[in-house]
Enzyme design. Structure first.
Site, PDB file in Angstrom:
ATOM      1  N   GLY A  11       0.940  -1.221  -0.010  1.00  0.00           N
ATOM      2  CA  GLY A  11       0.121   0.045  -0.182  1.00  0.00           C
ATOM      3  C   GLY A  11       0.694   1.161  -0.099  1.00  0.00           C
ATOM      4  O   GLY A  11       2.055   1.189   0.505  1.00  0.00           O
ATOM      5  N   ASN A 113       5.602  -6.451   5.393  1.00  0.00           N
ATOM      6  CA  ASN A 113       6.129  -7.786   5.704  1.00  0.00           C
ATOM      7  C   ASN A 113       5.827  -8.726   4.565  1.00  0.00           C
ATOM      8  O   ASN A 113       6.490  -9.673   4.347  1.00  0.00           O
ATOM      9  CB  ASN A 113       5.770  -8.268   7.017  1.00  0.00           C
ATOM     10  CG  ASN A 113       3.811  -7.805   7.179  1.00  0.00           C
ATOM     11  OD1 ASN A 113       3.339  -7.568   6.256  1.00  0.00           O
ATOM     12  ND2 ASN A 113       3.573  -7.637   8.402  1.00  0.00           N
ATOM     13  N   THR A 141       5.327   1.252   5.521  1.00  0.00           N
ATOM     14  CA  THR A 141       3.905   0.982   6.061  1.00  0.00           C
ATOM     15  C   THR A 141       3.624   2.037   7.050  1.00  0.00           C
ATOM     16  O   THR A 141       4.241   2.283   7.912  1.00  0.00           O
ATOM     17  CB  THR A 141       3.750  -0.625   6.460  1.00  0.00           C
ATOM     18  OG1 THR A 141       2.287  -0.674   6.700  1.00  0.00           O
ATOM     19  CG2 THR A 141       4.786  -0.920   7.519  1.00  0.00           C
ATOM     20  N   ILE A 142       2.448   2.325   6.736  1.00  0.00           N
ATOM     21  CA  ILE A 142       1.639   3.093   7.674  1.00  0.00           C
ATOM     22  C   ILE A 142       1.322   2.203   8.802  1.00  0.00           C
ATOM     23  O   ILE A 142       1.117   2.845   9.724  1.00  0.00           O
ATOM     24  CB  ILE A 142       0.308   4.135   7.033  1.00  0.00           C
ATOM     25  CG1 ILE A 142      -0.466   2.917   6.735  1.00  0.00           C
ATOM     26  CG2 ILE A 142       1.036   4.841   6.015  1.00  0.00           C
ATOM     27  CD1 ILE A 142      -1.885   3.662   6.720  1.00  0.00           C
ATOM     28  N   ASP A 143       1.352   1.105   8.585  1.00  0.00           N
ATOM     29  CA  ASP A 143       0.834   0.346   9.869  1.00  0.00           C
ATOM     30  C   ASP A 143       1.931   0.292  11.162  1.00  0.00           C
ATOM     31  O   ASP A 143       1.394  -0.202  12.236  1.00  0.00           O
ATOM     32  CB  ASP A 143       0.415  -1.129   9.524  1.00  0.00           C
ATOM     33  CG  ASP A 143      -0.726  -0.902   8.605  1.00  0.00           C
ATOM     34  OD1 ASP A 143      -1.471  -0.274   8.655  1.00  0.00           O
ATOM     35  OD2 ASP A 143      -0.869  -1.986   7.694  1.00  0.00           O
ATOM     36  N   MET A 187      -7.100   3.528  10.092  1.00  0.00           N
ATOM     37  CA  MET A 187      -6.336   2.213   9.589  1.00  0.00           C
ATOM     38  C   MET A 187      -5.478   1.370  10.349  1.00  0.00           C
ATOM     39  O   MET A 187      -4.941   1.993  11.189  1.00  0.00           O
ATOM     40  CB  MET A 187      -5.671   2.683   8.288  1.00  0.00           C
ATOM     41  CG  MET A 187      -6.377   3.175   7.037  1.00  0.00           C
ATOM     42  SD  MET A 187      -5.479   3.130   5.550  1.00  0.00           S
ATOM     43  CE  MET A 187      -6.436   3.295   4.118  1.00  0.00           C
ATOM     44  N   GLY A 188      -5.422   0.264  10.078  1.00  0.00           N
ATOM     45  CA  GLY A 188      -4.558  -0.525  10.877  1.00  0.00           C
ATOM     46  C   GLY A 188      -5.263  -2.042  10.849  1.00  0.00           C
ATOM     47  O   GLY A 188      -5.964  -2.011  12.064  1.00  0.00           O
ATOM     48  N   ARG A 189      -5.175  -2.892  10.056  1.00  0.00           N
ATOM     49  CA  ARG A 189      -5.991  -4.142  10.054  1.00  0.00           C
ATOM     50  C   ARG A 189      -6.024  -4.972  11.020  1.00  0.00           C
ATOM     51  O   ARG A 189      -6.589  -5.455  11.605  1.00  0.00           O
ATOM     52  CB  ARG A 189      -5.676  -4.760   8.500  1.00  0.00           C
ATOM     53  CG  ARG A 189      -6.966  -4.666   7.577  1.00  0.00           C
ATOM     54  CD  ARG A 189      -6.492  -5.147   6.436  1.00  0.00           C
ATOM     55  NE  ARG A 189      -4.954  -5.160   6.266  1.00  0.00           N
ATOM     56  CZ  ARG A 189      -4.308  -5.538   5.225  1.00  0.00           C
ATOM     57  NH1 ARG A 189      -4.845  -6.154   4.266  1.00  0.00           N
ATOM     58  NH2 ARG A 189      -2.877  -5.189   5.067  1.00  0.00           N
TER      59      ARG A 189
END
EC number: 2.7.1.90
Lengths: 403, 403
Positions: A11, A113, A141-143, A187-189
């Site tokens: 993403g 990842n 990653t923004i996560d 966000m953040g699954r």
């Protein structure tokens, strides 16, 4: 003399192009490096032999500066997973053929990842076949959920955007005299880092968000109702930050909403909580999804993030080009928090690939509805500083190679 | 010596506080003005006698500067409509009593067309009762739908935010190699000005948004399908800007989606188009709602808008305090477009109250799916310039009088 290639996967973020600029600038300074290729749409660009010559695209310092401040990725992305080496090594052969055809000796893969899985597998193949090509992973990653690195490039800018937008939503929510609840889905699954980072507003004396819910703690409707009730006694306009990874305990498919075409709607947790809260409290409730703006808002980027993202690209270039390291990912190590200092180290890519770093449970309040001051101190340095943007007609200029 | 009062009503914008600062600064310079009151939550603040002394809150230039760059309104707002004078003049009596109690000779009401209804009715009452108090309207709305003024304070900042966010969404949408459609829903219940303003990206060579739909033209699914089909032949990632005021022609309640609690969901046009498009084209489709961030994003405000908003506050103060004009609204008149120049004139409030200025049909393309270059030239000056914000801990500072 040899060539190198860079690709990006996963993403978008506001800082991937800064990392690209970092790899490019470091490679440009190395006399042995001849051409610097960009592979379009990640590893697909190598498989399909879609390369562009970055020296023809990033021509000067002005280009580099604009590239650094352009969100998403100029090279495109992919979500492609390589088959396991044991099952099928045909694609690996194609990749190597194409790399060799273009005399590429070092391949940089910027990603999360999943992308590190590609780096790991390709490195294993190259070693098995004793092929003299290095593969180097560069995180993004923004996560913020990658192992072995203190934080990830792109996260700081996303966190800054969330904080800025949330502060404005707080101002917006307070205008009317009636009580209200505002739920902001972040966000953040699978990991709650970005939602948790909304606590930074406290550093400026903002009591909101009054409640923060993360996928790392158990969410129950009983506790939620109690939390909102308590918050409403203290605040006229209650603000809730909820990670998209939090599961609404709705107990079964019969309660799934259907859309106009009979499809099951995948309403997010924000929308579901909005409906539940409105039903329970009979007050003004709204939910807001910060959506993709969280991951591409370079106009509100963190200067720290952009500078570090460039720097980690440069360090990765050094690991691959100077030291011929392969199967590694460049990672941040926080040396001190006050003053904030990080160094960049290589780490084995197998420690990162397909793994997730969760938000620490010890940074979650006992009630599971907020985060601690340790979390605040971790986040604050990452959102500091504002890049100077170049505007044309009142709109920030972007670096573009496509229509 | 006499006192004045200022109140704000309707939805938030990024520039209402700038207008408040403008009225305040001009009043402060007038020797006859003693106290400058702020009424909390619009006209409700006068009715309920909830006044604060702004001289105790805006203490210096630094305060004023921070106030100018703080979104929403520090005084709160309301959606209160006064009863008609003929029906019930009790509330008018209360208002006048409270104004007289505090020796308020001029009352400024910052708001949209509903708020101008309050100005008009109150002015009529004051004139009927021959009471020597002036009521002056000052415009604000992100919808840009007020008559008699070239544009409205707050609109330029909203338009700038929409343009900036949309440009970032465009970058985000282009990363994958597969075709996609991205639908961005933009505020504007009855008038399409804000959605139309997304055309400004063209000035920077951006072909997107490829389609723009406004409530001012008829929306049919046949034309829409054709439009998207055409756009997909030219662009991999099709971007659509749609005004929330556009009606989805869904033909009946049986197609209304139900949520998990059996309520009818009021899905916006963006969500409905997303579902329809995904069903029809079988490609990647997503919809994004820019939500309240459009109206409160002072971090991406237009400097032109903030400066003009302050200036129109100052001009309104002059109309009311110096020239004792009542029942008028301050309005922008565009003198020239190149160079861009506006002057501020008073206009009769009855020409504005309860009326709506629609986006001109002659600025809509014959197919009803885009806007013309005249629209572009109208919008461009309004989004120019960026205010210098004051940051603390990586977050813009806000002027706050509450918790």
């Amino acid at each position: 003399m040899f060539n190198i290639a860079i690709a990006q996967s996963g993403g978008p973020t506001a800082a991937i192009n800064a990392t690209l600029a970092g790899v490019f600038a470091r490679a440009e300074k190395t006399e042995e490096v001849d051409e610097i290729y960009g592979a379009l749409n990640g590893i697909e660009g190598i498989i399909n032999d879609h390369l562009i010559n970055l020296r023809h695209i990033i021509m000067n310092e002005e280009d580099k500066d604009l590239l650094m401040k352009t969100p998403s990725t100029i090279l495109g992305s992919c979500r492609y997973k390589l088959p396991s080496l044991e099952e099928d090594d045909l694609q690996y052969k194609t990749i190597v053929e194409n790399l060799q055809k273009h005399h590429i000796k070092v391949f940089f893969y910027i990603g999360g990842n999943d992308s590190m899985d590609t780096v790991m597998k390709l490195d294993a193949y190259l070693k098995r076949e004793q092929i003299d090509i290095c593969v180097v992973g560069v995180p993004k990653t923004i996560d913020n959920d990658l192992m072995e690195t203190d934080h990830t490039p792109g996260f700081g800018s996303a966190a800054k955007y969330v904080a800025i937008s949330l502060q404005e939503i707080i101002r917006d929510s307070r205008v009317y005299s009636i009580p209200s609840v505002t739920i902001v889905e972040i966000m953040g699954r699978d990991a709650g880092w970005l939602a948790a980072s909304s606590c930074v507003l406290r550093a400026n004396g903002e009591p909101a968000p009054h409640l923060i819910y993360l996928p790392e703690s158990t969410f129950t409707l009983e506790q939620y109702i109690q939390d909102v009730k308590n918050a409403m006694t203290r605040y006229k306009a209650v603000i809730i930050a909820v990670s998209e990874g939090v599961t609404f305990p709705d107990g079964g498919s019969e309660e799934q909403a259907k859309d106009a075409f009979g499809h099951t709607q995948n309403a997010g947790i924000g929308k579901k909580l909005e409906e539940y809260t409105a039903k329970h409290f009979q007050c003004k409730v709204r939910s807001i999804e910060l959506n993709v703006m969280q991951r591409c808002s370079s106009h509100a980027a963190s200067l720290t993030d952009l500078e570090e993202s460039e720097r980690i690209g440069g360090a990765a270039a050094e690991f691959g080009i100077e030291y011929h390291q392969s199967g590694i990912m460049a990672a941040f190590k926080r040396i001190s928090n006050n003053p904030y200092r990080v160094e960049i180290i290589p780490c084995p890519v197998q420690d990162v690939a397909n793994k997730e770093k969760k938000f620490p449970v010890e940074w979650i309040s006992p009630e599971g509805n907020n985060v601690t001051v340790d979390a605040l101190n971790y986040f604050l340095p990452l959102i500091k500083g504002e890049p100077v943007l170049k505007y044309k007609n009142g709109i920030p200029m972007h670096f573009r190679i496509d229509q």
